[in-house]
Design a protein around this motif. Sequence first.
Motif, PDB file in Angstrom:
ATOM      1  N   GLY A  14       0.800  -1.224   0.000  1.00 48.77           N
ATOM      2  CA  GLY A  14       0.000   0.000   0.000  1.00 48.77           C
ATOM      3  C   GLY A  14       0.836   1.280   0.000  1.00 48.77           C
ATOM      4  N   SER A  15       0.143   2.384  -0.237  1.00 51.66           N
ATOM      5  CA  SER A  15       0.805   3.691  -0.348  1.00 51.66           C
ATOM      6  C   SER A  15       1.564   4.068   0.922  1.00 51.66           C
ATOM      7  CB  SER A  15      -0.235   4.782  -0.619  1.00 51.66           C
ATOM      8  OG  SER A  15      -0.961   4.498  -1.768  1.00 51.66           O
ATOM      9  N   ALA A  16       1.031   3.657   2.091  1.00 51.88           N
ATOM     10  CA  ALA A  16       1.657   4.061   3.352  1.00 51.88           C
ATOM     11  C   ALA A  16       3.053   3.447   3.507  1.00 51.88           C
ATOM     12  CB  ALA A  16       0.773   3.648   4.528  1.00 51.88           C
ATOM     13  N   SER A  51       1.231  -2.814  -6.573  1.00 49.79           N
ATOM     14  CA  SER A  51       1.840  -1.702  -5.856  1.00 49.79           C
ATOM     15  C   SER A  51       0.982  -0.451  -5.972  1.00 49.79           C
ATOM     16  CB  SER A  51       3.234  -1.419  -6.420  1.00 49.79           C
ATOM     17  OG  SER A  51       3.775  -0.275  -5.804  1.00 49.79           O
ATOM     18  N   SER A  52       0.534   0.059  -4.841  1.00 51.90           N
ATOM     19  CA  SER A  52      -0.136   1.362  -4.794  1.00 51.90           C
ATOM     20  C   SER A  52       0.940   2.432  -4.782  1.00 51.90           C
ATOM     21  CB  SER A  52      -0.946   1.514  -3.512  1.00 51.90           C
ATOM     22  OG  SER A  52      -1.807   0.450  -3.323  1.00 51.90           O
ATOM     23  N   GLY A  53       0.515   3.649  -4.585  1.00 53.80           N
ATOM     24  CA  GLY A  53       1.475   4.704  -4.289  1.00 53.80           C
ATOM     25  C   GLY A  53       1.729   5.684  -5.412  1.00 53.80           C
ATOM     26  N   SER A  54       1.011   5.569  -6.540  1.00 55.23           N
ATOM     27  CA  SER A  54       1.307   6.507  -7.622  1.00 55.23           C
ATOM     28  C   SER A  54       0.981   7.938  -7.190  1.00 55.23           C
ATOM     29  CB  SER A  54       0.539   6.137  -8.894  1.00 55.23           C
ATOM     30  OG  SER A  54      -0.842   6.236  -8.680  1.00 55.23           O
ATOM     31  N   VAL A  55      -0.171   8.105  -6.537  1.00 58.63           N
ATOM     32  CA  VAL A  55      -0.562   9.459  -6.123  1.00 58.63           C
ATOM     33  C   VAL A  55       0.384   9.948  -5.017  1.00 58.63           C
ATOM     34  CG1 VAL A  55      -2.414  10.856  -5.130  1.00 58.63           C
ATOM     35  CG2 VAL A  55      -2.973   9.038  -6.759  1.00 58.63           C
ATOM     36  N   ALA A  56       0.622   9.068  -4.037  1.00 63.70           N
ATOM     37  CA  ALA A  56       1.485   9.460  -2.909  1.00 63.70           C
ATOM     38  C   ALA A  56       2.901   9.773  -3.382  1.00 63.70           C
ATOM     39  CB  ALA A  56       1.498   8.349  -1.864  1.00 63.70           C
ATOM     40  N   VAL A 132       1.413  -4.338 -10.834  1.00 66.04           N
ATOM     41  CA  VAL A 132       0.070  -3.901 -11.222  1.00 66.04           C
ATOM     42  C   VAL A 132      -0.352  -2.715 -10.359  1.00 66.04           C
ATOM     43  CG1 VAL A 132      -2.338  -4.655 -11.466  1.00 66.04           C
ATOM     44  CG2 VAL A 132      -0.485  -6.329 -11.737  1.00 66.04           C
ATOM     45  N   ASN A 133      -1.052  -1.776 -10.966  1.00 65.73           N
ATOM     46  CA  ASN A 133      -1.718  -0.709 -10.210  1.00 65.73           C
ATOM     47  C   ASN A 133      -2.987  -0.352 -10.958  1.00 65.73           C
ATOM     48  OD1 ASN A 133      -2.314   1.249  -8.297  1.00 65.73           O
ATOM     49  ND2 ASN A 133      -0.617   2.618  -8.840  1.00 65.73           N
ATOM     50  N   GLU A 134      -3.868   0.369 -10.283  1.00 65.58           N
ATOM     51  CA  GLU A 134      -5.032   0.887 -10.999  1.00 65.58           C
ATOM     52  C   GLU A 134      -4.552   2.004 -11.921  1.00 65.58           C
ATOM     53  OE1 GLU A 134      -8.745   1.441  -8.856  1.00 65.58           O
ATOM     54  OE2 GLU A 134      -9.492   0.976 -10.850  1.00 65.58           O
ATOM     55  N   ASN A 135      -5.201   2.127 -13.076  1.00 60.14           N
ATOM     56  CA  ASN A 135      -4.812   3.181 -14.018  1.00 60.14           C
ATOM     57  C   ASN A 135      -5.433   4.503 -13.558  1.00 60.14           C
ATOM     58  OD1 ASN A 135      -3.911   4.641 -16.125  1.00 60.14           O
ATOM     59  ND2 ASN A 135      -4.765   3.337 -17.729  1.00 60.14           N
ATOM     60  N   ASP A 136      -4.842   5.066 -12.507  1.00 60.29           N
ATOM     61  CA  ASP A 136      -5.437   6.231 -11.839  1.00 60.29           C
ATOM     62  C   ASP A 136      -5.505   7.475 -12.723  1.00 60.29           C
ATOM     63  OD1 ASP A 136      -5.818   5.032  -9.219  1.00 60.29           O
ATOM     64  OD2 ASP A 136      -3.644   5.012  -9.069  1.00 60.29           O
ATOM     65  N   THR A 137      -4.686   7.528 -13.751  1.00 51.39           N
ATOM     66  CA  THR A 137      -4.648   8.719 -14.602  1.00 51.39           C
ATOM     67  C   THR A 137      -5.929   8.881 -15.417  1.00 51.39           C
ATOM     68  OG1 THR A 137      -2.291   8.439 -14.714  1.00 51.39           O
ATOM     69  CG2 THR A 137      -3.233   9.878 -16.343  1.00 51.39           C
ATOM     70  N   GLY A 146     -11.119   1.309  -7.173  1.00 55.55           N
ATOM     71  CA  GLY A 146     -11.183   2.280  -6.084  1.00 55.55           C
ATOM     72  C   GLY A 146     -10.193   2.029  -4.964  1.00 55.55           C
ATOM     73  N   ASP A 147      -9.841   0.769  -4.723  1.00 47.68           N
ATOM     74  CA  ASP A 147      -8.811   0.494  -3.720  1.00 47.68           C
ATOM     75  C   ASP A 147      -8.009  -0.713  -4.182  1.00 47.68           C
ATOM     76  OD1 ASP A 147      -9.480  -2.106  -2.053  1.00 47.68           O
ATOM     77  OD2 ASP A 147     -11.357  -1.155  -2.595  1.00 47.68           O
ATOM     78  N   ASN A 148      -6.743  -0.725  -3.781  1.00 47.45           N
ATOM     79  CA  ASN A 148      -5.858  -1.766  -4.312  1.00 47.45           C
ATOM     80  C   ASN A 148      -5.964  -3.099  -3.577  1.00 47.45           C
ATOM     81  OD1 ASN A 148      -5.063  -0.083  -6.306  1.00 47.45           O
ATOM     82  ND2 ASN A 148      -2.867  -0.185  -5.843  1.00 47.45           N
ATOM     83  N   ASP A 149      -6.662  -3.134  -2.423  1.00 45.04           N
ATOM     84  CA  ASP A 149      -6.900  -4.439  -1.786  1.00 45.04           C
ATOM     85  C   ASP A 149      -7.813  -5.264  -2.685  1.00 45.04           C
ATOM     86  OD1 ASP A 149      -5.403  -3.781   0.520  1.00 45.04           O
ATOM     87  OD2 ASP A 149      -7.111  -2.698   1.352  1.00 45.04           O
ATOM     88  N   VAL A 208      -2.580   7.788   4.200  1.00 50.14           N
ATOM     89  CA  VAL A 208      -1.963   7.924   2.872  1.00 50.14           C
ATOM     90  C   VAL A 208      -2.738   7.160   1.802  1.00 50.14           C
ATOM     91  CG1 VAL A 208       0.208   7.753   1.607  1.00 50.14           C
ATOM     92  CG2 VAL A 208       0.250   8.098   4.058  1.00 50.14           C
ATOM     93  N   GLY A 209      -3.146   5.928   2.062  1.00 52.21           N
ATOM     94  CA  GLY A 209      -3.809   5.107   1.043  1.00 52.21           C
ATOM     95  C   GLY A 209      -5.315   5.245   1.080  1.00 52.21           C
ATOM     96  N   THR A 210      -5.989   4.343   0.344  1.00 50.27           N
ATOM     97  CA  THR A 210      -7.439   4.407   0.238  1.00 50.27           C
ATOM     98  C   THR A 210      -8.111   3.352   1.115  1.00 50.27           C
ATOM     99  OG1 THR A 210      -7.066   5.001  -2.055  1.00 50.27           O
ATOM    100  CG2 THR A 210      -9.316   4.462  -1.461  1.00 50.27           C
ATOM    101  N   GLY A 211      -7.455   2.203   1.252  1.00 53.87           N
ATOM    102  CA  GLY A 211      -8.103   1.073   1.927  1.00 53.87           C
ATOM    103  C   GLY A 211      -8.048   1.165   3.437  1.00 53.87           C
ATOM    104  N   GLY A 212      -8.747   0.261   4.084  1.00 53.16           N
ATOM    105  CA  GLY A 212      -8.682   0.079   5.532  1.00 53.16           C
ATOM    106  C   GLY A 212      -8.807  -1.411   5.758  1.00 53.16           C
TER     107      GLY A 212
HETATM  108  N1  GLU Z   1      -4.098   3.238  -6.958  1.00 50.23           N
HETATM  109  C1  GLU Z   1      -3.844   4.162  -5.903  1.00 50.23           C
HETATM  110  C2  GLU Z   1      -2.434   4.744  -6.031  1.00 50.23           C
HETATM  111  O1  GLU Z   1      -1.579   4.131  -6.630  1.00 50.23           O
HETATM  112  C3  GLU Z   1      -3.916   3.546  -4.524  1.00 50.23           C
HETATM  113  C4  GLU Z   1      -5.213   2.942  -4.146  1.00 50.23           C
HETATM  114  C5  GLU Z   1      -5.128   2.449  -2.698  1.00 50.23           C
HETATM  115  O2  GLU Z   1      -4.482   3.115  -1.885  1.00 50.23           O
HETATM  116  O3  GLU Z   1      -5.701   1.404  -2.401  1.00 50.23           O
HETATM  117  O4  GLU Z   1      -2.173   5.808  -5.520  1.00 50.23           O
END
Ligand code: GLU
Length: 373
Positions: A14-16, A51-56, A132-137, A146-149, A208-212
């Motif tokens: 995750g992003s954190a 891997s999350s973290g593109s925004v962070a 892999v990541n979500e195509n956030d762009t 919406g969340d990477n979990d 930092v991230g989206t999930g919980g």
């Molecule tokens: N795809 C988002 C990113 O890379 C993260 C989503 C999430 O934190 O679960 O920033």
Amino acid sequence: MINPSWRRVVLKVGSALIAPDNQGCSEQYLRPIAEFIRQCRLQGLEVILVSSGSVAAGRHHFNFQHQRVPIALKRAMAAVGQSELMNFWSNCFDFPCAQVLLTHGDLSDRVRHVNIQNTLRRLLDHNVLPIVNENDTIATDEIKVGDNDNLAAMVATVANADALIICSDVAGLYTADPNKDPNATLIPAVQRISPEIYALAGGAASKVGTGGMRTKIEAAEKAAAHGIDTVIIDGHQEYSFQCILAGNNPGTIFHGHAKPLPAKKHWVRHTLRAKGEIWVDEGCIEALCRHGASLLCSGIVNISGEFDSGDAVLVRCADGKRKIAKGVSRFSASELFSIKGQQSRDIAACLGYCPTGSDAVIHRSEMMLLERI
Ligand code: GLU
């Protein structure tokens, strides 16, 4: 030795862990995680990294101080951060990494779903690490996971993985919130995910991230239905990775079901989103739930939402209160308005044509019961 029944694992970071201070990618936690990936591969495992973290990771390039980032700016941050992320991971390894950017729209389209599966297979066959990541762009609410979990669980399913390892900021699922209750204890194993398990997850989310914890339980539920084990571990601790490599469980394991759902039913239940609802009478519920029948138009009392043939829908009881099933409708909402309550033999007369050549509105092979009576 790592769990010998695992051949292919999906690791979600995750992003954190990636950008703990929103100051770009940090080595602090990623170096031990990279070492873990290397060790898994040395033990003969195939690894896919989500891997999350593109925004962070991209955030520090933009002069923007507020916690809530407007969506257009978030997409821009993701565009910068994603390439930094890939660059960072690639520099950790002496084998090639592949960037795979997905949205929910890709996973719910049957052709693209198969393409993702084939591409992952080829990458693994050639010893490439898929990242892999979500195509956030480009993602919008309609097409994003919406969340990477949950994304990681969908990737584990499409890749037919044996295990999903989710790196969290706590050791696993606790009997109560460990930050508030000193008596909270770690639950080492969960056999079945029940509403009580969801209740334990509460709403704890990282800054930092989206999930919980809730999205992690959702992910574990999706994975378990496909026969995949999910382990939630504390990704800050090297000890967690050492335990996994030695075949031990440092966190909470959610066991995959011994009898997984057939792939098509799993996709309907856990990947497709319902675009509308079909409300049915008690006789129809009895036929679906007790006799495993397909859904016919005679039992339909109402329809809601705009959907086309081929879209997923929810089946509810006549007062709309109980969810009975989810499935793929072979008729559009407007066609169903014309044929609801009719006998199957009258479909052609009502519509002037018979669109599918079959009288099933939802065929039982494309339907998942959500309730047993
Ligand atoms: N795809 C988002 C990113 O890379 C993260 C989503 C999430 O934190 O679960 O920033």
